[in-house]
Motif scaffolding. Structure first.
Motif, mmCIF file in Angstrom:
data_model
loop_
_atom_site.group_PDB
_atom_site.id
_atom_site.type_symbol
_atom_site.label_atom_id
_atom_site.label_comp_id
_atom_site.label_asym_id
_atom_site.label_seq_id
_atom_site.Cartn_x
_atom_site.Cartn_y
_atom_site.Cartn_z
ATOM 1 N N UNK A 154 -13.466 13.727 18.929
ATOM 2 C CA UNK A 154 -12.550 12.949 18.079
ATOM 3 C C UNK A 154 -12.656 11.465 18.447
ATOM 4 N N UNK A 155 -12.713 11.188 19.737
ATOM 5 C CA UNK A 155 -12.829 9.802 20.207
ATOM 6 C C UNK A 155 -14.042 9.130 19.561
ATOM 7 N N UNK A 156 -15.148 9.841 19.548
ATOM 8 C CA UNK A 156 -16.369 9.252 19.000
ATOM 9 C C UNK A 156 -16.263 9.016 17.500
ATOM 10 N N UNK A 157 -15.635 9.981 16.797
ATOM 11 C CA UNK A 157 -15.460 9.807 15.338
ATOM 12 C C UNK A 157 -14.677 8.527 15.065
ATOM 13 N N UNK A 158 -13.599 8.378 15.832
ATOM 14 C CA UNK A 158 -12.735 7.213 15.586
ATOM 15 C C UNK A 158 -13.419 5.907 15.989
ATOM 16 N N UNK A 159 -14.227 5.946 17.065
ATOM 17 C CA UNK A 159 -14.956 4.736 17.456
ATOM 18 C C UNK A 159 -15.914 4.322 16.340
ATOM 19 N N UNK A 160 -16.536 5.335 15.722
ATOM 20 C CA UNK A 160 -17.478 5.055 14.647
ATOM 21 C C UNK A 160 -16.756 4.387 13.473
ATOM 22 N N UNK A 161 -15.572 4.967 13.133
ATOM 23 C CA UNK A 161 -14.782 4.383 12.043
ATOM 24 C C UNK A 161 -14.417 2.933 12.362
ATOM 25 N N UNK A 162 -14.031 2.716 13.620
ATOM 26 C CA UNK A 162 -13.617 1.371 14.006
ATOM 27 C C UNK A 162 -14.766 0.387 13.821
ATOM 28 N N UNK A 163 -15.975 0.812 14.181
ATOM 29 C CA UNK A 163 -17.142 -0.057 14.041
ATOM 30 C C UNK A 163 -17.392 -0.407 12.582
ATOM 31 N N UNK A 164 -17.121 0.600 11.691
ATOM 32 C CA UNK A 164 -17.350 0.356 10.265
ATOM 33 C C UNK A 164 -16.174 -0.363 9.617
ATOM 34 N N UNK A 165 -15.132 -0.638 10.443
ATOM 35 C CA UNK A 165 -13.956 -1.327 9.921
ATOM 36 C C UNK A 165 -13.076 -0.437 9.082
ATOM 37 N N UNK A 166 -13.209 0.893 9.241
ATOM 38 C CA UNK A 166 -12.403 1.811 8.410
ATOM 39 C C UNK A 166 -11.456 2.644 9.261
ATOM 40 N N UNK A 167 -10.978 2.069 10.345
ATOM 41 C CA UNK A 167 -10.154 2.847 11.253
ATOM 42 C C UNK A 167 -8.782 3.113 10.642
ATOM 43 N N UNK A 168 -8.436 4.409 10.530
ATOM 44 C CA UNK A 168 -7.108 4.745 10.002
ATOM 45 C C UNK A 168 -6.279 5.419 11.083
ATOM 46 N N UNK A 169 -6.675 6.664 11.399
ATOM 47 C CA UNK A 169 -5.955 7.384 12.437
ATOM 48 C C UNK A 169 -6.665 7.145 13.768
ATOM 49 N N UNK A 170 -5.965 6.502 14.710
ATOM 50 C CA UNK A 170 -6.630 6.158 15.969
ATOM 51 C C UNK A 170 -5.961 6.846 17.142
ATOM 52 N N UNK A 171 -5.369 8.034 16.895
ATOM 53 C CA UNK A 171 -4.625 8.738 17.951
ATOM 54 C C UNK A 171 -5.414 8.895 19.235
ATOM 55 N N UNK A 172 -6.649 9.364 19.097
ATOM 56 C CA UNK A 172 -7.450 9.610 20.299
ATOM 57 C C UNK A 172 -7.754 8.314 21.035
ATOM 58 N N UNK A 173 -8.018 7.261 20.274
ATOM 59 C CA UNK A 173 -8.345 5.974 20.894
ATOM 60 C C UNK A 173 -7.126 5.364 21.576
ATOM 61 N N UNK A 174 -5.971 5.445 20.904
ATOM 62 C CA UNK A 174 -4.753 4.871 21.484
ATOM 63 C C UNK A 174 -4.413 5.588 22.784
ATOM 64 N N UNK A 175 -4.594 6.919 22.795
ATOM 65 C CA UNK A 175 -4.258 7.700 23.979
ATOM 66 C C UNK A 175 -5.118 7.284 25.172
ATOM 67 N N UNK A 176 -6.356 6.902 24.905
ATOM 68 C CA UNK A 176 -7.247 6.493 26.005
ATOM 69 C C UNK A 176 -7.270 4.987 26.200
ATOM 70 N N UNK A 177 -6.373 4.297 25.517
ATOM 71 C CA UNK A 177 -6.301 2.822 25.604
ATOM 72 C C UNK A 177 -7.632 2.185 25.214
ATOM 73 N N UNK A 178 -8.305 2.799 24.257
ATOM 74 C CA UNK A 178 -9.549 2.215 23.761
ATOM 75 C C UNK A 178 -9.267 1.341 22.538
#
Lengths: 478, 544
Positions: free
Chosen positions: A131-155
């Protein structure tokens, strides 16, 4: 109306529709903070409409950015693994993980069910995208919506963005017209025509007069070194220099440091990989140094071992500015002589707030027939008082292979207390005799980085060589 | 400096002084106090005084310094009658063996722990990590002399310390933690071992001892040996250990060492003699101490002294191995006198001070560049050549053989990459960013004695929306004018600059630098989103 209010209102009047605060600050050439406080005043007077809004946005943290770029530590770990179990250490090594990353990688690879571990060995089980990787990918594409996994890891973190949009009111326009009878700047035209005689000037607000200036500036640490240099020159010392890549001969052998001395080991001196060997033109000095080490000179027993000229030829990074003194003395000198040198030295060490592998040393020698240990103490005291404004000094016995007697200098520095300033002593007869010097020589070497820190109010040695332009622009001068 | 901890109770009792007195006196005997708690006093001992690594050595020195006991401690040791035979094949590998016997050692837990600490530190310092010599301590009552040093075969078996079973020599060298650490000390096919008359193994020398004859609290009689390569170092260490036992009231006895061609009796405790001229002491210290006082001071440093007509005959005890020259005795006088008790002498000789030509130029250059409105930077000479590649910097730089970090693997040959690193870390700071550095760089040069040259370069970087070649070339021109440097510009192509927007700076016929607009590729490598123009020129060509 204040000058700054007028300036902002005028900039605002140039916009037909509402304008963003950042843009307006730029147009009016004021800081954003100043703009905000002036805008409130303009709003209160009914000269401007101000609309404030805030929005929240997700943004990757520095750690998150690194992972998005390089892959998460657990991904790098699992990519380096195969089904065949390998030792932890080996796995971490082939994944190229830092010590800190090792722990992170282990925890998350296990959580993701990517690896199996048994008896200090690990192997790859799966590598499905997390999940972390999916969200990192979205963030790179500027399409980050749900960032639960990233927020939990302070990424990732939520960043609040405040925006202001503003426009001028009709009252504001009116005020601007009325104000236009006031001049905001004395012009050459007014002086030429004499119209200044009937002209009134808009007053400045003294609280908002000052804005930052990016003028030229010398580095505080360089200026500190200049100050030390000036003091030494005033005390009658002549300046000398030496090379940064040095032969072990001048850095150690000529200083009567035995070739098996612990300070010559690989963890105490940097060696040069290419070129590896230098040359010594002073053949007479080589012979005498060899003799001093093997059987002793000037009534000494010597270190009693077989001296190896090949070791003396090795190139290293200067580890002490005393190398400058040995070179100076070997050139042939005429007493009385006072010499000093300020320069970089290099020693392998752990890098932390108080240690760096490259630092500055200040070396000084006094050569004269009548020099004595008591006079050495006098120089040290004078030096501590003149250069560091020491309130008091004290001395402790010490040991250096090239001085006897040897002493450590402590100085009581105003508002900071006792600090170790450096080592000193009288050069040993074995060393002097090999360099054909037959009068006493007083010598001292001070680590000046620490003293510069005290003087400049810096707590981390790495800040002396800071690469933070903001810090340097604001840093106090020596 | 070596750190060691003295058991506090033991020290205070041995010196019979208060804690305050002891803590004040320690720095004056070359044991710098690091910290103290209920149990111990931790000190850093200078490298010349391994005798101070033990609490008994410290007590001995303190008693002298405080005037409680002066002159050398007694060290007349009787013969034990025990012999060690060194077989020629073993001698070829470890040429030195010295030994002693201690009778009636009064060991308790504290003393044993301290003894092992001292053993470890002596192996590290005097023994140079066991290269020059290493200590073996054994319970003599478990063994029967004479002893033999001979070469072991790889399948000789014994039970080593820190293991739960018997192991062969081969297993010890490849599996035992201590064995693996020290296996490198003996190179070749053979490893010498010490055995007793019944062929019981005492130790695989320099590597590990046998477990069944280890020294414990119950040990009454101790057999000590040192094997190594350096007789001075081994004998010095042996004397330190023996004197410590003697000071505790144990009886020290000598051992006969039989080599094929020579015989030694150890420990060799015969003091070394130095002749000291009192006038010379006073001249070097700047004092006028009467001979009588010099004698007293030396005796407080635990030396024996007899007064001759014009000189003093000084006898240095053998547990002190740091005497090489008369000057070392001069320091002993100064130590006993107390460094802080000297009245300091104001500098007395007149000389004219002067700044070097080099510093004059460097300071002048820094003044000019700062006056152009630029911010001075100070960066490290250490650099990473991987990073320098980002600015297409010279690849043939001086590299370090033993770097401690990937960030610092070589010495810079240009300042510009260091300054670009700084800009890359400051993209959030307001522009323009106008910076400069005047600093040392190191280049290879086969014509010098160091095969390198330490030059001084000046580099200026201008980063802002309108930065261009013309702007920095004009600054360079003004800089050179003020520095009185005659120069010409020559068209120049280099990957780090935009084509057609760079020039080489030439003095006489020698290229000394460049000026140009950095290539967008380079800017991208550093994550910069503003144009950057720069010049770098050599200010001073190094010598040596």
């Amino acid at each position: 109306m204040k000058e700054i209010e007028h300036r902002i209102l005028e900039a605002l009047s140039k916009h037909k529709t509402s304008v963003d605060g950042q843009k307006l600050a730029q147009d009016a050439k004021v800081s954003y903070d100043a703009l905000m406080s002036v805008l409130s005043a303009l709003e209160d007077q009914g000269f401007a409409y101000v609309k404030r809004s805030s929005s929240k946005r997700l943004e990757l943290t520095d750690e998150g950015k690194t992972y998005a770029e390089k892959g998460t530590p657990e991904r790098r770990l699992v990519d380096a693994l195969s089904k065949k179990p390998v030792a932890f250490k080996e796995a971490f090594k082939s994944a190229g993980l830092s010590v800190q990353e090792e722990k992170i990688a282990l925890v998350w690879a296990k959580k993701n069910g990517w690896i199996s571990m048994e008896k200090g060995l690990m192997a790859k089980v799966s590598d499905v995208e997390s999940e972390t990787e999916k969200q990192l990918k979205q963030a790179l594409e500027g399409k980050l919506k749900d960032a639960g996994a990233l927020l939990a890891r302070k990424l990732a973190e939520e960043v609040e963005e405040k925006t202001v949009s503003t426009s001028i009111s009709s009252n504001g326009k009116k005020a601007l017209t009325q104000e236009s009878v006031l001049a905001s700047q004395l012009t050459p035209e007014m002086l030429k025509t004499g119209s200044w005689k009937n002209q009134e000037f808009r007053s400045y607000d003294v609280d908002t007069l000052v804005s930052p200036v990016m003028a030229g500036k010398k580095h505080a640490y360089q200026e500190f070194l200049t100050k030390i240099r000036d003091k030494l020159i005033a005390l009658g010392f002549q300046e000398a220099h030496g090379p940064l890549v040095e032969l072990e001969f001048w850095n150690m052998d000529a200083l009567f440091m035995a070739q098996d001395h612990p300070a010559r080991e690989i963890h105490d001196v940097f060696l040069v990989e290419d070129p590896t060997k230098g040359e010594i033109l002073e053949k007479q000095v080589i012979e005498q140094v060899q003799k001093a080490h093997e059987e002793g000179l000037a009534g000494s027993k010597g270190w009693r071992y077989t001296w190896d000229p090949e070791i003396a030829l090795r190139l290293c990074l200067r580890s002490q500015t005393t190398a400058v003194s040995s070179r100076t003395l070997a050139k042939g000198i005429k007493p009385p002589l006072k010499m000093f040198s300020i320069g970089r030295v290099f020693r392998p060490d752990e890098i932390d707030w108080s240690h760096f592998i490259e630092f500055n040393q200040c070396e000084g020698i006094v050569v004269d027939e009548n020099m004595s240990f008591r006079e050495l103490l006098g120089y040290l005291k004078r030096f501590a008082v003149e250069v560091f404004h020491a309130e008091d000094v004290k001395f402790a016995p010490s040991y250096f292979p090239f001085t006897e007697p040897s002493v450590e200098l402590y100085a009581k520095i105003p508002k900071r207390g006792w600090a170790e300033v450096g080592g000193a002593g009288m050069f040993r007869p074995e060393m002097l005799s090999a360099l054909d010097v037959h009068v006493p020589v007083l010598a001292w070497g001070l680590g000046i980085d620490r003293l510069a820190m005290l003087s400049l109010g810096i707590t981390d040695v790495r800040e002396l060589f800071s690469s933070n332009i903001g810090f340097l622009r604001e840093a106090k001068t020596a | 400096m070596v750190s060691t901890t003295y058991p506090k109770e033991l020290l205070l009792k041995a010196v019979s002084a208060s804690e305050k007195q002891v803590l004040e006196a320690l720095p004056n005997i070359k044991a710098n106090v690091e910290g103290t708690d209920d149990e111990g006093i931790t000190v850093e001992v200078t490298g010349d005084r391994p005798d101070l690594l033990s609490v008994f050595g410290a007590a001995r020195a303190l008693k002298g310094y405080l005037g409680k006991e002066t002159g050398s401690p007694a060290c007349d040791f009787n013969a034990s009658g025990i012999k060690v035979f060194v077989e020629p094949e073993a001698e070829a590998i470890r040429p030195v063996l010295v030994s002693a016997v201690i009778r009636n050692a009064d060991l308790d837990d504290t003393k044993i722990q301290h003894l092992f600490q001292v053993q470890e530190k002596l192996d590290l310092t005097n023994g140079r990590r066991r290269k020059k010599g290493s200590i073996g301590l054994y319970d003599l009552d478990q063994l029967k002399g004479p002893f033999y040093l001979k070469n072991a075969s790889m399948d000789t078996k014994f039970h080593p310390l820190k293991a739960d079973r018997e192991m062969t020599v081969k297993q010890i060298l490849s599996e035992h933690p201590t064995g693996k650490d020290y296996a490198h000390l003996v190179t070749g096919k053979h490893y010498p071992m010490l055995v007793d008359s019944k062929n019981r193994v005492l130790s695989l020398v320099d590597i590990i001892n046998a477990a069944d004859c280890a020294v414990t609290e119950d040990t009454k009689n101790v057999f000590i040996d040192l094997t190594g390569t350096d007789l001075h170092s081994c004998n010095a260490t042996l004397n330190v250990l023996c004197q410590d036992f003697a000071d505790q009231g144990a009886v020290v006895e000598t051992v006969e060492i039989h080599h094929k061609t020579k015989k030694l009796v150890t420990p060799d405790t015969k003091p070394e003699k130095y002749v000291l001229n009192v006038d010379r002491v006073n001249k070097l210290l700047g004092t006028s101490l009467p001979p009588k006082e010099v004698v007293q001071l030396l005796r407080r440093q635990r030396l024996d002294v007899t007064v001759g007509r014009e000189t003093l005959e000084c006898f240095t005890p053998r547990y002190r191995s740091d005497f090489l020259h008369e000057i070392d005795l001069v320091e002993e006088v100064a130590l006993a006198h107390g460094y802080n008790q000297f009245q300091v002498k104001e500098p007395s000789v007149f000389t004219v001070g002067s700044k070097s030509d080099r510093t004059y130029l460097v300071q002048k250059a820094r003044d000019q560049l700062a006056s152009f409105g630029f911010l001075e930077l100070m960066t490290h000479v250490f650099f990473s050549h991987a990073k320098a590649a980002k600015a297409s910097a010279e690849k043939d730089v001086v590299k370090i053989k033993n770097p401690v970090s990937e960030e610092y693997t070589s010495l810079r040959s240009l300042l510009m990459p260091s300054l670009l690193e700084v800009l890359s870390k400051n993209t959030h700071q307001p522009y323009p960013q106008n910076v400069f550095e005047v600093g040392e760089v190191v280049v290879k040069d086969p014509k010098t004695t160091t095969k390198t040259r330490t030059d001084v370069n000046a580099c200026l970087l201008s980063a802002h929306a309108d930065a261009n070649l013309s702007q920095v070339a004009s600054l360079l021109d003004e800089f050179n004018r003020r520095m009185n440097f005659a120069y010409t510009l020559k068209a120049y192509t280099h990957g780090r600059f935009i084509s057609g927007r760079a020039a080489e700076v030439v003095q006489g016929k020698i290229p000394v630098g460049f000026v140009g607009e950095l290539h967008p590729m380079v800017l991208e490598n550093y994550g910069l989103q503003v144009p950057v123009s720069a010049f770098e020129i050599r200010l001073i060509k190094g010598e040596h």
